[in-house]
Enzyme design. Sequence first.
Site, PDB file in Angstrom:
ATOM      1  N   ARG A  59       0.841  -1.206   0.000  1.00 24.99           N
ATOM      2  CA  ARG A  59       0.000   0.000   0.000  1.00 24.99           C
ATOM      3  C   ARG A  59       0.871   1.249   0.000  1.00 24.99           C
ATOM      4  O   ARG A  59       0.456   2.318  -0.420  1.00 24.99           O
ATOM      5  CB  ARG A  59      -0.979   0.022   1.195  1.00 24.99           C
ATOM      6  CG  ARG A  59      -1.835   1.302   1.245  1.00 24.99           C
ATOM      7  CD  ARG A  59      -3.138   1.152   2.024  1.00 24.99           C
ATOM      8  NE  ARG A  59      -3.004   0.384   3.233  1.00 24.99           N
ATOM      9  CZ  ARG A  59      -2.484   0.851   4.378  1.00 24.99           C
ATOM     10  NH1 ARG A  59      -2.090   2.095   4.477  1.00 24.99           N
ATOM     11  NH2 ARG A  59      -2.382   0.059   5.419  1.00 24.99           N
ATOM     12  N   TYR A 112     -16.494  15.083 -15.352  1.00 23.36           N
ATOM     13  CA  TYR A 112     -16.887  13.684 -15.325  1.00 23.36           C
ATOM     14  C   TYR A 112     -17.936  13.520 -14.209  1.00 23.36           C
ATOM     15  O   TYR A 112     -17.788  14.094 -13.130  1.00 23.36           O
ATOM     16  CB  TYR A 112     -15.641  12.838 -15.057  1.00 23.36           C
ATOM     17  CG  TYR A 112     -15.930  11.379 -14.880  1.00 23.36           C
ATOM     18  CD1 TYR A 112     -16.361  10.612 -15.952  1.00 23.36           C
ATOM     19  CD2 TYR A 112     -15.783  10.762 -13.648  1.00 23.36           C
ATOM     20  CE1 TYR A 112     -16.641   9.264 -15.792  1.00 23.36           C
ATOM     21  CE2 TYR A 112     -16.051   9.421 -13.479  1.00 23.36           C
ATOM     22  CZ  TYR A 112     -16.489   8.680 -14.557  1.00 23.36           C
ATOM     23  OH  TYR A 112     -16.755   7.360 -14.398  1.00 23.36           O
ATOM     24  N   ASP A 186      -7.658  17.684 -14.733  1.00 22.44           N
ATOM     25  CA  ASP A 186      -7.919  16.315 -15.175  1.00 22.44           C
ATOM     26  C   ASP A 186      -7.570  16.251 -16.659  1.00 22.44           C
ATOM     27  O   ASP A 186      -8.231  16.859 -17.496  1.00 22.44           O
ATOM     28  CB  ASP A 186      -9.393  15.964 -14.924  1.00 22.44           C
ATOM     29  CG  ASP A 186      -9.728  14.514 -15.297  1.00 22.44           C
ATOM     30  OD1 ASP A 186      -9.056  13.956 -16.197  1.00 22.44           O
ATOM     31  OD2 ASP A 186     -10.668  13.951 -14.710  1.00 22.44           O
ATOM     32  N   LYS A 211      -8.405   4.928 -19.359  1.00 22.33           N
ATOM     33  CA  LYS A 211      -8.702   5.406 -20.709  1.00 22.33           C
ATOM     34  C   LYS A 211      -7.448   5.300 -21.590  1.00 22.33           C
ATOM     35  O   LYS A 211      -6.920   4.218 -21.726  1.00 22.33           O
ATOM     36  CB  LYS A 211      -9.277   6.813 -20.625  1.00 22.33           C
ATOM     37  CG  LYS A 211     -10.286   7.029 -19.463  1.00 22.33           C
ATOM     38  CD  LYS A 211     -11.566   6.242 -19.630  1.00 22.33           C
ATOM     39  CE  LYS A 211     -12.454   6.209 -18.388  1.00 22.33           C
ATOM     40  NZ  LYS A 211     -12.841   7.476 -17.796  1.00 22.33           N
TER      41      LYS A 211
HETATM   42  C1  LIG Z   1     -13.435   7.968 -16.567  1.00 23.88           C
HETATM   43  C2  LIG Z   1     -13.062   9.304 -16.057  1.00 23.88           C
HETATM   44  C3  LIG Z   1     -12.771   9.504 -14.695  1.00 23.88           C
HETATM   45  C4  LIG Z   1     -12.904   8.400 -13.666  1.00 23.88           C
HETATM   46  O1  LIG Z   1     -11.957   7.406 -13.835  1.00 23.88           O
HETATM   47  P1  LIG Z   1     -12.152   5.873 -13.353  1.00 23.88           P
HETATM   48  O2  LIG Z   1     -10.879   5.234 -13.807  1.00 23.88           O
HETATM   49  O3  LIG Z   1     -13.355   5.353 -14.038  1.00 23.88           O
HETATM   50  O4  LIG Z   1     -12.296   5.910 -11.879  1.00 23.88           O
HETATM   51  C5  LIG Z   1     -12.369  10.757 -14.297  1.00 23.88           C
HETATM   52  N1  LIG Z   1     -12.257  11.785 -15.176  1.00 23.88           N
HETATM   53  C6  LIG Z   1     -12.543  11.632 -16.480  1.00 23.88           C
HETATM   54  C7  LIG Z   1     -12.419  12.798 -17.401  1.00 23.88           C
HETATM   55  C8  LIG Z   1     -12.959  10.391 -16.970  1.00 23.88           C
HETATM   56  O5  LIG Z   1     -13.266  10.252 -18.269  1.00 23.88           O
END
Ligand SMILES: *Cc1c(COP(=O)(O)O)cnc(C)c1O
Length: 397
Positions: A59, A112, A186, A211
């Site tokens: 962790r 998101y 982000d 992603k």
């Molecule tokens: C999918 C997404 C998230 C969340 O990510 P997870 O891996 O599903 O927890 C956060 N920000 C954006 C822009 C996203 O497309």
Amino acid sequence: MDYTNKGFGTRAIHAGNVHDKQYGALTMPIYQTSTFVFDSCEQGAARFSGKEEGFIYSRLGNPTTAVLEAKIANLDGAEACAATSAGMGAISSTLWTVARAGAHIIADGTLYGCTYALLAHGLTRYGVEVDFIDTSDIEVLKSKLKENTVAVYLETPANPNLKITDIAEVAKAAHAYNKDIKVICDNTFASPYLQSPLALGADVVVYSATKYLNGHGDVIAGFVSGSKEFINQVKMFGIKDMTGAVLGPQEAFLILRGLKTFEIRMQRHCENGRKVAEFLNNHPKVEKVYYPGLESHKNHEVAKKQMRDYGAMISFEVKGGKEAGAKFVNSLKLCTLAVSLGDAETLIEHPASMTHSTYSAEELAKAGIPEGLVRISVGLENAEDIIEDLAQGFECL
Ligand SMILES: *Cc1c(COP(=O)(O)O)cnc(C)c1O
């Protein structure tokens, strides 16, 4: 070897790698272990106090994950990076690190869905004040900054309407007011291949690595990049104590594998994205296309300035609104109806009923997310096949 000045593809493959002295393995092995053995109590004490480098417990750190963190830090031009078990793990660990009761956070209203829920319904339960604004309007941002503001949070391009915010302008305004305010970006839609928020003045970058960074639709993961000092706080407080959202070594290995082809994947994504955006933009059954690479995009000039290319995320409105949009999506054969993005497969979804269902109808309108909006993540198939499928979908209307 120092990879700082090498090309992006070279860095994605080599940066951060550790040579395996025991067997000479080419790829980083998966250290599938929860804990690490100490020679003595004295050594254990030295590791815990930080006097001796080395692993303690997964962790707090793991060799496979550490290589991945070093690689992402390099691609982001960051001093350090922390890997997390999901994008939401990165975002929540970061926000728990900066927030406290009485603190004020300014966030863009277009986010998101789960990030929006965390800010609007989660942190506010614990006495954190959150103001949702349009961060692409710098004057509004300036008017909202106040003494207890600890962070400005935004996405660009934003999910799902591809709104572009000028990162350098936001950072300049926030830091002129108070240099300690953390500008958190982000960067999931752009990825480090297309955009470097830290170089533009942001303090922290967060990702859903589920992603583009992983890119193969088989892992949930996230990252936070920033200064050594801040990432240490995220690791030693945000992740270690608050969320426990640590990435497992198996997932780290899969992302390392995916990153070997990161640059060529992104090149193909951008090429396909451009072709599909042009097709949609010229189609008589399409009302409006949201793609930062189109000159008609509201903030095309800002996108051109801060992005290296425009990616493969496109949103659009079909003429006839929500019903026509649903009929169109249901008739597709190659493009797959699923949330998530950045995968080899072209994925298509309807934000208002899926990824952004945490928004009420009023909140959608305020954030500039039309109810009929369709979001497509253009994949790595041959562009002509994707376009052929979209064309037959329009024929069904
Ligand atoms: C999918 C997404 C998230 C969340 O990510 P997870 O891996 O599903 O927890 C956060 N920000 C954006 C822009 C996203 O497309």
